[in-house]
Enzyme design. Structure first.
Site, PDB file in Angstrom:
ATOM      1  N   HIS A 143       0.833  -1.204   0.000  1.00 45.58           N
ATOM      2  CA  HIS A 143       0.000   0.000   0.000  1.00 45.58           C
ATOM      3  C   HIS A 143       0.870   1.258   0.000  1.00 45.58           C
ATOM      4  O   HIS A 143       0.646   2.189  -0.792  1.00 45.58           O
ATOM      5  CB  HIS A 143      -0.927  -0.020   1.225  1.00 45.58           C
ATOM      6  CG  HIS A 143      -1.730   1.224   1.421  1.00 45.58           C
ATOM      7  ND1 HIS A 143      -3.108   1.238   1.364  1.00 45.58           N
ATOM      8  CD2 HIS A 143      -1.350   2.518   1.667  1.00 45.58           C
ATOM      9  CE1 HIS A 143      -3.531   2.487   1.558  1.00 45.58           C
ATOM     10  NE2 HIS A 143      -2.483   3.281   1.749  1.00 45.58           N
ATOM     11  N   GLU A 144       1.887   1.283   0.891  1.00 42.30           N
ATOM     12  CA  GLU A 144       2.720   2.494   0.992  1.00 42.30           C
ATOM     13  C   GLU A 144       3.528   2.709  -0.287  1.00 42.30           C
ATOM     14  O   GLU A 144       3.637   3.843  -0.772  1.00 42.30           O
ATOM     15  CB  GLU A 144       3.637   2.416   2.211  1.00 42.30           C
ATOM     16  CG  GLU A 144       2.913   2.403   3.557  1.00 42.30           C
ATOM     17  CD  GLU A 144       1.859   3.479   3.702  1.00 42.30           C
ATOM     18  OE1 GLU A 144       2.017   4.576   3.135  1.00 42.30           O
ATOM     19  OE2 GLU A 144       0.856   3.218   4.385  1.00 42.30           O
TER      20      GLU A 144
HETATM   21 NI    NI Z   1      -2.189   5.350   2.000  1.00 34.16          NI
END
Ligand code: NI
Length: 176
Positions: A143-144
């Site tokens: 996600h990051e």
């Molecule tokens: Ni985010």
């Protein structure tokens, strides 16, 4: 301590490809990391990426070593600084999991992601990081790092019947 404004979905600065860091262990890089830590902590984030505070560099941080109050069901992730990352999928089997994002406040959605990945990159001193992870840790790093390629989690959702407001979906979780 500088809590920066977090850009929200719709801001085109969240859609850019970010640039690699070329110099490590500099005052500028340490200041950026402190801003990211302060901003993430103030928002109880599981992680944050530099583009979310308008800095177009390949820098993410995630993990606190403690259970995150916004994700109380998951195991703690060690505090990690990850710069110029690459992710290699080790098991393409997808797992579904609920995700949120500080740039998409108040919302959660189910995102399918590969269950096991290797991530490589550098810490703030330029030391190599090389880890094999699965589960929530694998989800958070994917996600990051997506933020560095201009991707937000709603762009990964396939089933929009499982996307909505935290206050409705998970009334027990208090979002910041
Ligand atoms: Ni985010």
């Amino acid at each position: 301590m500088t809590i920066q404004t977090i850009l929200k979905m719709g801001d085109e600065r969240l859609l850019r490809m970010s640039e690699p860091v070329t110099q490590f262990d500099t005052p500028e890089l340490h200041a950026l990391l402190q801003d990211l830590r302060d901003t993430m902590q103030a928002a109880n984030g599981a992680g944050i990426a530099a583009p979310q505070i308008g800095v177009n560099l390949q820098v993410v941080i995630f993990g606190s070593g403690k259970v995150n109050p916004r994700y109380p069901q998951y195991e703690p992730i060690p505090p990690t600084v990850l710069i110029n990352p690459t992710i290699t999928v080790l098991d393409e089997t997808e797992e579904e999991g609920w995700e949120g994002c500080l740039s998409v406040p108040g919302m959660r959605g189910v995102v399918p992601r590969p269950r096991k990945v290797r991530y490589q990159g550098f810490d703030e001193k330029g030391q190599t990081i090389d880890r094999v992870v699965e589960g929530f840790h694998a989800r958070v790093v994917q996600h990051e790092c997506d933020h560095l390629w201009g991707k937000l989690f709603p762009m990964r959702i396939r089933d929009f019947s499982r996307f909505g407001y935290i206050e409705v979906l998970f009334p027990e979780i208090r979002d910041s």
